[in-house]
Structures are given as structure tokens and as C-alpha cells.
Design a protein around this motif. Structure first.
Motif, PDB file in Angstrom:
ATOM      1  N   LEU A 102      79.771  57.105  68.153  1.00  0.00           N
ATOM      2  CA  LEU A 102      78.848  57.063  67.057  1.00  0.00           C
ATOM      3  C   LEU A 102      77.953  55.501  66.918  1.00  0.00           C
ATOM      4  N   ALA A 113      73.600  53.720  60.967  1.00  0.00           N
ATOM      5  CA  ALA A 113      74.052  54.714  60.801  1.00  0.00           C
ATOM      6  C   ALA A 113      75.502  54.645  59.917  1.00  0.00           C
ATOM      7  N   VAL A 150      72.544  60.960  64.982  1.00  0.00           N
ATOM      8  CA  VAL A 150      72.641  59.749  64.405  1.00  0.00           C
ATOM      9  C   VAL A 150      71.441  59.041  63.963  1.00  0.00           C
TER      10      VAL A 150
END
Ligand code: ATP
Length: 308
Positions: A102, A113, A150
Motif C-alpha cells: 500500500l 495515503a 489507494v
């Protein structure tokens, strides 16, 4: 005067061949903001090819693709920034963990993010630091969707996102897609699950041999395919009724295209007149599967190779 926002997806007359195989044959399709569109089709119908062209992963032979009004051919970077995608198979490096993946994706897109929030939203907190190759199918699918979100894309393009998921995870994923729609985003997903398409999608496009053979709300599709309501009854003594298929154990069933009430009245009258007894009566509405079969044929028909 303010004009309506452009569709998030606009495909016009898209064609893609692999040698002699015409995988996508002049397909046109649109996805508006606030809409979930399902792409249905038998194996080999051309769904993945269409999605790959839409994402710039395959060059179409002809046709136009715009994403949020941006032409994919002339402005690929800008156009693709609008999209978050999850294709099959969702494979990542074996050793990477969900948290790292991520972070990596966020850096790739140059966005900040909230990785912890994403891990929580997708039920991956416990597995945040586990290697990818130790994740289950469902956990991999959830990570793939988290990765697709994301950079906060407006459009989600998902290839069979719920295949192999347990019912809870599937429901959670549906909710995430509905939330995305509520926030004004759009979703284009391929699926083999007709029940899912009926419950989740605002519109369903059926691809058959590379062509869009239907594109409508699920309810409208049921009517258009004139998939009839089914009437099923059981009588104490076996009895045959016109247009019904009957069996020796007293079961009889038929598809009643319209006017179920009239069919029921005729049936009960016939039972009374024969001095028989009605033991069971069941009315089932048509399903999207009926419509799908009516539109595409039920056989696993071999696709003839198109002439080059
Ligand atoms: P499924 O539901 O099985 O995933 P699909 O609807 O996604 O099928 P595609 O994978 O797009 O269908 O395939 C469409 C047609 O193109 C099929 O006849 C397939 O055999 C063919 N095809 C797909 N990829 C290639 C390729 N790389 N080279 C040659 N032919 C291909």
C-alpha cells in the motif's frame, strides 16, 4: 449553464483481434458517475480483453476510449489516473507485505495515503505485516481492491472481484463498491455471478462473442428477454395441464410469460373439474440467469473463429 460531467467510461465501437480470433467486436459501453455497471458473458466472451483495452494494457485495433472525458490514446497518463483497477490474477511479489504494498502504490502515484485506515477498512490489520505468499485468496482479493483505491480514483475497473470470496467478505466488498457509488464514483466490474449482478449493478451489459447484446438495468433486462415467471404445482393425483410439463409424482411446471393470475385461475379450475386436489402451488419470478440464457443461448457453444 453548467454541462453534465462526462461519462467515466465511454467505449465506442471497440474492436480487438488476436490473430483469427475476434475477441471484441465493435463494443460500445458507457459508465456514468454514480453508477455500477456489470459486464457479464460466458467464458471467452471477451470481458477481460475489453477491460484490458480500457486500461491501456492492450492496444485496441479500432474504436475510441475516453475515461472521464480524457482520450486514452492521446492523454494516457491523465486518463489512467482516474482509474483504480483490479485484474486477474492478483499477483504481487511473494515477500511484499500488505502494508508495504500500500505504501509503495501510494508513492507510485505520489499521494499521501492513510495506510492504517485502508488496512482496517479491508480487514487486513492482522495481516498487515504478513508476506503476500502467506495470504489467503480472499485476503489477496481484499488487498488488490485496497491497492486499486489507494490514489482515490473516481472509476474502479474490476475483473471478477468477488470470485473465491466467502459470503461475509463478498458483502463487505459490495458495501465498499456501493459507498464508492454514493460518493459519485463509478464501477465497471466483470462477473459470472448473476445474483451479484442483479443485486449490485445499476446496469448490466452482456457481452456475447465480443458483442454487447444487451445493456440495461437488470429489471429491464428481465422484461426484454421475456423471461417468464415460473409456475409450479403439485396435485394429489398426477394430472396434465396444457403447456405444463407434468411428472408421475404429481408435479407440473410451466413458464408463464405474463398474467400469472390467469394461469393460476386456469390451473385451479382444471384441478377442481378433475376432482383432484391441489397440494402445492409456487410462483417464482424470472431471474437474471433466465434473461442471460435467453440472450446468449444456454449451451457452452464453441465459438467459431472469425475470419481475419
Ligand atoms: P473468461 O470469462 O473465461 O475469463 P473472457 O470473457 O474474459 O473469458 P477473454 O479472456 O477476453 O474472455 O477472451 C476472449 C477471446 O480471446 C477468447 O476466445 C480467448 O481464447 C481469446 N484470447 C484471450 N487472450 C488471448 C491472447 N493473449 N492470445 C490469443 N487469444 C486470446
Amino acid at each position: 449553464m453548467s454541462s453534465a460531467p462526462p461519462p467515466l467510461v465511454s467505449l465506442r465501437a471497440l474492436t480487438k483481434r488476436y490473430g483469427a480470433t475476434l475477441a471484441v467486436d465493435g463494443a460500445s459501453l458507457a459508465v456514468a458517475p454514480g453508477e455500477i455497471v456489470g459486464l457479464l458473458g460466458q467464458n471467452g466472451a471477451g470481458k477481460t480483453t475489453l477491460l484490458e483495452c480500457l486500461l491501456g494494457l492492450r492496444a485496441a485495433d479500432s474504436g475510441e476510449i475516453t475515461l472521464a472525458g480524457l482520450d486514452l490514446r492521446s492523454q494516457p497518463r491523465e486518463a489512467l489516473r482516474v482509474v483504480g483497477a483490479q485484474l486477474q490474477p492478483s499477483a504481487l511479489q511473494d515477500k511484499i507485505t500488505p502494508r508495504e504494498a500500500l505504501r509503495f502504490h501510494a508513492a507510485l502515484y505520489g499521494v499521501a495515503a492513510d495506510v492504517a485506515a485502508l488496512l482496517a477498512r479491508f480487514g487486513l490489520v492482522e495481516k498487515a505485516d504478513a508476506r503476500f505468499d502467506t495470504l489467503s485468496t480472499g485476503q489477496r482479493q481484499r488487498l488488490a481492491l485496497a491497492l486499486a483505491l489507494v490514489h482515490r480514483p473516481t472509476l474502479l475497473v474490476l475483473d471478477e472481484p468477488t470470485t473465491g470470496l466467502d459470503p461475509q467478505t463478498r458483502r463487505a466488498l459490495h458495501q465498499i463498491l456501493r459507498d464508492h457509488r454514493t460518493a459519485g464514483g463509478g464501477v465497471l466490474l466483470s462477473t459470472h455471478d448473476l445474483d451479484e449482478a442483479e443485486r449490485l449493478c445499476d446496469r448490466v451489459a452482456i457481452l456475447h462473442r465480443g458483442r454487447i447484446v444487451a445493456d440495461a438495468a437488470p429489471a429491464a433486462l428481465l422484461i426484454r428477454a421475456s423471461a417468464g415467471t415460473r409456475l409450479r404445482c403439485r396435485t394429489a393425483q398426477p394430472q396434465s395441464f396444457p403447456d405444463f410439463q407434468s411428472s408421475a409424482d404429481g408435479l407440473a411446471h410451466a413458464a408463464v410469460a405474463q398474467e400469472a393470475a390467469r394461469a393460476i385461475a386456469a390451473l385451479t379450475r382444471a384441478v377442481q373439474e378433475a376432482g383432484n386436489t391441489l397440494v402445492e402451488l409456487q410462483l417464482s419470478p424470472p431471474t437474471l440467469e433466465d434473461a442471460f440464457v435467453a440472450l446468449t443461448g444456454d449451451a457452452w457453444d464453441d465459438k467459431p473463429e472469425a475470419a481475419p
